[in-house]
Motif scaffolding. Structure first.
Motif, PDB file in Angstrom:
ATOM      1  N   ARG A 163       0.841  -1.194   0.000  1.00 51.58           N
ATOM      2  CA  ARG A 163       0.000   0.000   0.000  1.00 51.58           C
ATOM      3  C   ARG A 163       0.881   1.252   0.000  1.00 51.58           C
ATOM      4  O   ARG A 163       1.923   1.283   0.643  1.00 51.58           O
ATOM      5  CB  ARG A 163      -0.923  -0.029   1.207  1.00 51.58           C
ATOM      6  N   SER A 164       0.455   2.277  -0.719  1.00 51.19           N
ATOM      7  CA  SER A 164       1.258   3.499  -0.832  1.00 51.19           C
ATOM      8  C   SER A 164       1.407   4.188   0.525  1.00 51.19           C
ATOM      9  O   SER A 164       0.616   3.969   1.447  1.00 51.19           O
ATOM     10  CB  SER A 164       0.637   4.458  -1.848  1.00 51.19           C
ATOM     11  N   ALA A 165       2.406   5.059   0.596  1.00 55.66           N
ATOM     12  CA  ALA A 165       2.687   5.793   1.831  1.00 55.66           C
ATOM     13  C   ALA A 165       1.595   6.792   2.170  1.00 55.66           C
ATOM     14  O   ALA A 165       1.487   7.211   3.322  1.00 55.66           O
ATOM     15  CB  ALA A 165       4.026   6.509   1.714  1.00 55.66           C
ATOM     16  N   VAL A 166       0.751   7.170   1.199  1.00 53.74           N
ATOM     17  CA  VAL A 166      -0.284   8.170   1.462  1.00 53.74           C
ATOM     18  C   VAL A 166      -1.627   7.553   1.853  1.00 53.74           C
ATOM     19  O   VAL A 166      -2.588   8.282   2.091  1.00 53.74           O
ATOM     20  CB  VAL A 166      -0.473   9.128   0.256  1.00 53.74           C
ATOM     21  N   LYS A 167      -1.706   6.235   1.955  1.00 49.79           N
ATOM     22  CA  LYS A 167      -2.958   5.592   2.381  1.00 49.79           C
ATOM     23  C   LYS A 167      -3.283   6.035   3.798  1.00 49.79           C
ATOM     24  O   LYS A 167      -2.392   6.177   4.650  1.00 49.79           O
ATOM     25  CB  LYS A 167      -2.829   4.064   2.346  1.00 49.79           C
ATOM     26  N   THR A 168      -4.573   6.255   4.071  1.00 53.75           N
ATOM     27  CA  THR A 168      -4.983   6.698   5.412  1.00 53.75           C
ATOM     28  C   THR A 168      -5.088   5.542   6.398  1.00 53.75           C
ATOM     29  O   THR A 168      -5.243   5.778   7.592  1.00 53.75           O
ATOM     30  CB  THR A 168      -6.334   7.431   5.359  1.00 53.75           C
ATOM     31  N   ARG A 169      -5.013   4.326   5.897  1.00 52.59           N
ATOM     32  CA  ARG A 169      -5.085   3.152   6.760  1.00 52.59           C
ATOM     33  C   ARG A 169      -4.021   2.144   6.336  1.00 52.59           C
ATOM     34  O   ARG A 169      -3.980   1.718   5.203  1.00 52.59           O
ATOM     35  CB  ARG A 169      -6.479   2.531   6.707  1.00 52.59           C
ATOM     36  N   PHE A 170      -3.134   1.828   7.263  1.00 47.27           N
ATOM     37  CA  PHE A 170      -2.085   0.827   7.087  1.00 47.27           C
ATOM     38  C   PHE A 170      -1.200   1.088   5.865  1.00 47.27           C
ATOM     39  O   PHE A 170      -0.992   0.215   5.029  1.00 47.27           O
ATOM     40  CB  PHE A 170      -2.698  -0.583   7.075  1.00 47.27           C
ATOM     41  N   PRO A 171      -0.641   2.320   5.766  1.00 47.94           N
ATOM     42  CA  PRO A 171       0.268   2.616   4.662  1.00 47.94           C
ATOM     43  C   PRO A 171       1.530   1.751   4.719  1.00 47.94           C
ATOM     44  O   PRO A 171       1.975   1.364   5.804  1.00 47.94           O
ATOM     45  CB  PRO A 171       0.605   4.087   4.870  1.00 47.94           C
TER      46      PRO A 171
END
Length: 188
Positions: free
Chosen positions: A54-62
């Motif tokens: 998951r990308s670093a900008v995901k709001t959950r579990f980046p």
């Protein structure tokens, strides 16, 4: 500008029956609201499964490793249609036939962002034959991709669970149960 956090999700009861709607953001604020989601696994001809980081900008579990693609159908949208749409948006892969292989309901708190996942998660599987185009993930959604065998995935989940999204173990269990079922043969 509308973001994915502003989209509506379908709230459900513990049996998966629709009971209302909320925005993605509202559904993921503590203590969380149970809502419909999906997790997709794409499987190669050799049996390996495609994982995404998951990308670093995901709001959950980046930056955690997860199944090929995740998301939420809009209220009333068929899960397979929503999943097919997200496969194109996140992974750059279209025209994959998806089949539901189970449901994994779970609750998880993200200590890094303070958000929660409280989902009634439909697990979907699709085949990605070797002659298909290479996935082209959206860098705003996906940091990396890798193909792993189901056995190596199971080991990774046991050895380094915090490297993976918290739902991955449960959805992998549904995948493995599906893969372990004997193929149905027609008489003839």
């Amino acid at each position: 500008m509308t973001t994915r956090e502003d989209h509506l999700v379908e709230l459900v009861d513990e049996n998966g029956a629709a009971v209302g709607t909320a925005t993605v953001s509202e559904a993921h604020l503590p203590p969380g609201r149970l809502h419909r989601a999906f997790s997709v696994f794409l499987i190669a001809d050799d049996g390996r499964v495609l994982l995404q980081q998951r990308s670093a900008v995901k709001t959950r579990f980046p930056l955690r490793w997860a199944n090929t693609c995740c998301g939420h159908p809009t209220p009333g949208e068929p899960v397979t249609e929503a999943a097919a749409r997200r496969l194109v948006e996140e992974i750059g892969v279209g025209n994959v036939t998806l089949a539901e292989v189970g449901v994994h309901a779970y609750y998880a708190e993200d200590p890094a962002t303070g958000r929660v996942e409280y989902e009634y998660d439909h697990v979907l599987v699709g085949r990605l034959p070797a002659d298909r185009d290479t996935p082209l993930p959206d860098p705003d959604e996906v940091a990396d991709l890798r193909w792993v065998s189901p056995a190596d995935l199971r080991i990774g989940l046991q050895v380094e669970p915090r490297a993976y999204a918290p739902w991955l173990a449960g959805v992998t269990d549904r995948l493995l149960a599906h893969l372990d079922r004997p193929a149905e043969h027609s008489g003839g």
